[in-house]
Structure formats: C-alpha cells, structure tokens
Design a protein around this motif. Structure first.
Motif, PDB file in Angstrom:
ATOM      1  N   PRO A 127       0.832  -1.207   0.000  1.00 39.90           N
ATOM      2  CA  PRO A 127       0.000   0.000   0.000  1.00 39.90           C
ATOM      3  C   PRO A 127       0.869   1.261   0.000  1.00 39.90           C
ATOM      4  O   PRO A 127       2.036   1.236   0.406  1.00 39.90           O
ATOM      5  CB  PRO A 127      -0.802  -0.111   1.305  1.00 39.90           C
ATOM      6  N   GLU A 128       0.297   2.351  -0.423  1.00 41.14           N
ATOM      7  CA  GLU A 128       1.035   3.607  -0.538  1.00 41.14           C
ATOM      8  C   GLU A 128       1.602   4.047   0.797  1.00 41.14           C
ATOM      9  O   GLU A 128       2.728   4.558   0.872  1.00 41.14           O
ATOM     10  CB  GLU A 128       0.114   4.698  -1.096  1.00 41.14           C
ATOM     11  N   HIS A 129       0.845   3.871   1.884  1.00 36.93           N
ATOM     12  CA  HIS A 129       1.345   4.345   3.175  1.00 36.93           C
ATOM     13  C   HIS A 129       2.520   3.502   3.672  1.00 36.93           C
ATOM     14  O   HIS A 129       3.385   4.001   4.388  1.00 36.93           O
ATOM     15  CB  HIS A 129       0.224   4.380   4.221  1.00 36.93           C
ATOM     16  N   LYS A 210       1.944  -3.607  11.872  1.00 36.06           N
ATOM     17  CA  LYS A 210       2.237  -5.014  12.140  1.00 36.06           C
ATOM     18  C   LYS A 210       1.454  -5.963  11.225  1.00 36.06           C
ATOM     19  O   LYS A 210       2.009  -6.905  10.660  1.00 36.06           O
ATOM     20  CB  LYS A 210       1.953  -5.346  13.604  1.00 36.06           C
ATOM     21  N   THR A 211       0.147  -5.738  11.095  1.00 37.44           N
ATOM     22  CA  THR A 211      -0.671  -6.644  10.296  1.00 37.44           C
ATOM     23  C   THR A 211      -0.245  -6.632   8.833  1.00 37.44           C
ATOM     24  O   THR A 211      -0.043  -7.680   8.201  1.00 37.44           O
ATOM     25  CB  THR A 211      -2.152  -6.266  10.400  1.00 37.44           C
ATOM     26  N   THR A 212      -0.076  -5.436   8.286  1.00 34.62           N
ATOM     27  CA  THR A 212       0.350  -5.316   6.896  1.00 34.62           C
ATOM     28  C   THR A 212       1.759  -5.854   6.707  1.00 34.62           C
ATOM     29  O   THR A 212       2.074  -6.455   5.672  1.00 34.62           O
ATOM     30  CB  THR A 212       0.291  -3.851   6.440  1.00 34.62           C
ATOM     31  N   TRP A 213       2.602  -5.648   7.710  1.00 37.28           N
ATOM     32  CA  TRP A 213       3.989  -6.075   7.600  1.00 37.28           C
ATOM     33  C   TRP A 213       4.109  -7.593   7.447  1.00 37.28           C
ATOM     34  O   TRP A 213       4.894  -8.092   6.647  1.00 37.28           O
ATOM     35  CB  TRP A 213       4.806  -5.612   8.799  1.00 37.28           C
ATOM     36  N   ARG A 214       3.327  -8.349   8.210  1.00 38.61           N
ATOM     37  CA  ARG A 214       3.408  -9.807   8.124  1.00 38.61           C
ATOM     38  C   ARG A 214       3.104 -10.292   6.701  1.00 38.61           C
ATOM     39  O   ARG A 214       3.757 -11.203   6.188  1.00 38.61           O
ATOM     40  CB  ARG A 214       2.443 -10.445   9.122  1.00 38.61           C
ATOM     41  N   VAL A 227      12.517  -7.816  10.352  1.00 40.17           N
ATOM     42  CA  VAL A 227      11.471  -6.931  10.866  1.00 40.17           C
ATOM     43  C   VAL A 227      11.764  -5.526  10.351  1.00 40.17           C
ATOM     44  O   VAL A 227      12.874  -5.260   9.851  1.00 40.17           O
ATOM     45  CB  VAL A 227      11.408  -6.968  12.402  1.00 40.17           C
ATOM     46  N   PRO A 228      10.812  -4.593  10.441  1.00 40.50           N
ATOM     47  CA  PRO A 228      11.064  -3.250   9.893  1.00 40.50           C
ATOM     48  C   PRO A 228      12.346  -2.587  10.380  1.00 40.50           C
ATOM     49  O   PRO A 228      13.017  -1.905   9.616  1.00 40.50           O
ATOM     50  CB  PRO A 228       9.815  -2.477  10.337  1.00 40.50           C
ATOM     51  N   LYS A 229      12.710  -2.807  11.653  1.00 37.64           N
ATOM     52  CA  LYS A 229      13.920  -2.140  12.149  1.00 37.64           C
ATOM     53  C   LYS A 229      15.191  -2.694  11.521  1.00 37.64           C
ATOM     54  O   LYS A 229      16.265  -2.108  11.671  1.00 37.64           O
ATOM     55  CB  LYS A 229      14.001  -2.236  13.667  1.00 37.64           C
ATOM     56  N   THR A 230      15.060  -3.821  10.800  1.00 39.64           N
ATOM     57  CA  THR A 230      16.220  -4.359  10.100  1.00 39.64           C
ATOM     58  C   THR A 230      16.752  -3.355   9.089  1.00 39.64           C
ATOM     59  O   THR A 230      17.962  -3.304   8.828  1.00 39.64           O
ATOM     60  CB  THR A 230      15.846  -5.677   9.389  1.00 39.64           C
TER      61      THR A 230
END
Length: 339
Positions: A127-129, A210-214, A227-230
């Motif tokens: 998604p754009e965000h 979190k939900t979108t990230w998985r 994970v995002p902080k990677t």
C-alpha cells in the motif's frame, strides 16, 4: 485513594489512574498507553494488585513473546506497569506493591539484510502508506515511531533538514535527531498527497503496521527475523562499511544527543556531510534495481554523471534544499545558493 491494601485495589484502576494523571506528561505517552492496554488485556479487568506475582509476570512475558514482540519491547511494556505501581505506592495510595522484575536488556539486534533482500522488500507490492513508511526510514535511518509521526512541518526544505523530533515534544532515551533531507524524500514531498503526516491512511495517522507487515514479509520472501527495524540496522552497517565515521553514524541514529552549541551545527552546509553523501550513494545504488525508487530520484542511475531524466538546460537546479550539480552529484544549499 489512600493507604489501600493491594488485595483491595484493582490493577486496572492503578493503570488507568497512571495514564490519566501522569501519562499525558510523558514524552513516550503512546508507548505507555500501549503498555497499559497490554497489561489490562492479559490480567483482565478484575485482577487486583496483589495478583501481580512473579509467576504471573513470567506468564505475561511469555504471552508477549508469543506475540513476536522483541526482548526490548517486552522490557518496555513491563516497565510501564512497574512505573504505574511504584507511582501509586510513592503517592501513598497503596500500602504495598509487588516487585516487577524487568527482563535483561539483552544483546544488540544482530541481523542486517543483504542488498537483494532490501531490493525485494522495496519491489514488493505494498500500500502507498507502507511505501512512504519505508521510504522515510530509508532516507533518515529513523525508528519506526519517528517515521509514523513525521509531519510536513518537521521538514525544512530550505535548510535541507528533517527534524525527526517536532518542536514541543520532549526527547526520550530514544533520541530523535535532525538529519539531512535527501533528494528521494524531497521528491516524495512534491508528489505525495498534501496530508500532514507523510505516513497516513486516507489522512489518518498510522499507529502500527504489524498486520500489513506480516503479509508484506511473506510477499517479499523475507526470513522470519526480518522486521522493519532491520532496515535501520542495515543502513548503519552499510554506512560503516563505506567508511563513514562512527560519530556521524551515531548522530544519524540518535545514539548521542548534542549540546547547546550543537544546536546550530545542523545549519552548517557540511552538516553530516559523509552521512549525506553515503546515504545518497546507497539509495542511488538501490535505485538501479528498484524502478519506483529510480523514478522518484529522477536521475539516470549508473551513468558517468548524475543528470536529470527530464530536459535540463541549466547547469544546476535546486531541489528542496539540495542542488543537483552537473557532474558532481548532490550538495547542500548554502545561504548564497538560496538567494
């Protein structure tokens, strides 16, 4: 409330009073609010303070770990409840509170990504965000909360700076520095919708991905530890591999806070010069294999010199606090250039 026995006081009451009476004064109020929610969710609305025993705390930590929260995050969430309980005791509201044992700080996050993994992440459908979220993190190496909180007024295009900590917000241990504004992020500002937050969902502030990230992690075929902080840890690693001084990398990451004199250093045209140059090089290199990033940069990546893809008849062009110079690349705009 005065001199109450721990068996007569609901834990939810202590947590709620803590947030209403003290939470708004905390620089990390969002984190504290999340911690209160997690404590209430696990212990329930009828648990008393006396029920916060060591065995129950251990079960709470296990419950948090099963939700894939990091060791550091688990420690912070335990700390919220500990602060609430201790505050009630210090104010004489409860005669005694249980000892909350925080887990050890643990080792530093050990993982960093390969270039191929970062490319797969950026090329994955999202998604754009979420694209805006990772673009901010890529261009500033900031933490996730700073990326989600970033608003347009924090970006000084004339000085070429991003103030990750907005005016009026008290700094926390997770210091938010002022960092250089890179061309990719400056270009995004011109093409994105004019919402206050750079990372938003139809204008609304994003509190979690979190939900979108998985879903995105699976789509990009990334390992479970990614994970995002990677992204932040990877940038720090790449910067050091490129010879950027440790002090500059530390300043970019917010691992040290400057003094009063350093407040004015960010207006020096050479501010974080090595970081600015190296980050630009990293993003341009990624742009070779990330079409969306290459289009945003608006440069011909891999050519002998940096040129604009659009027609450019003048030798230089100012773009949001930076100047694209014929065969030399990017350099910060000085007061003379601004005029």
């Amino acid at each position: 409330m005065k001199d109450q026995a721990p068996s007569d006081v609901l834990l939810s009451t202590v947590l709620t009073r803590y947030m209403h009476q003290h939470g708004a004064d905390l620089a990390s109020s969002d984190s504290a609010s999340r911690g209160v929610d997690l404590w209430n969710e696990f212990f329930g609305p009828r648990a008393t303070v006396a029920e916060v025993t060591i065995p129950r705390q251990e079960e709470f930590m296990k419950w948090l770990a099963e939700r894939e929260y990091s060791d550091g995050y688990v420690r912070r969430m335990l700390g919220v409840g500990k602060s609430a309980l201790n505050r009630a005791w210090k104010r004489g509201e409860i005669t005694q509170v249980p000892f909350v044992e925080l887990p050890p700080i643990g080792e530093a996050y050990p993982h960093y990504a390969t270039r191929d993994q970062i490319v797969r992440l950026l090329n994955a459908e999202m998604p754009e965000h979420i694209w805006a979220y990772f673009l901010v993190r890529l261009c500033t190496a900031c933490r996730g909360d700073a990326a989600r909180d970033l608003q347009r007024f924090q970006i000084d295009t004339e000085a070429g700076l991003v103030h990750l900590n907005p005016a009026g917000r008290r700094q926390t241990k997770k210091y938010r520095p002022t960092v250089p504004l890179l061309p990719a992020l400056a270009a995004h500002l011109k093409t994105a919708k004019p919402e206050a937050h750079l990372v938003h969902w139809h204008g609304a502030h994003i509190k979690s991905i979190k939900t979108t990230w998985r879903k995105l992690r699976k789509r990009a075929l990334l390992p479970a530890w990614f994970v995002p902080k990677t992204v932040r840890h990877t940038l720090a690693t790449w910067l050091r591999q490129r010879g950027v001084p440790a002090w500059d990398v530390s300043g970019l990451l917010g691992h040290h806070a400057g003094g009063t004199t350093d407040t004015y250093a960010k207006f020096d045209p050479t501010y974080m010069g090595p970081v600015r140059q190296a980050l630009n090089e990293i993003i341009e290199d990624l742009g070779k294999d990330v079409p969306r990033l290459r289009a945003l940069l608006g440069v011909t990546v891999g050519s002998p010199c940096v040129t604009l893809e659009s027609t450019l008849s003048t030798p230089s062009l100012e773009v949001s606090g930076l100047r694209v110079v014929g065969g030399t690349g990017f350099e910060p705009v000085t007061p003379t250039m601004s005029r």
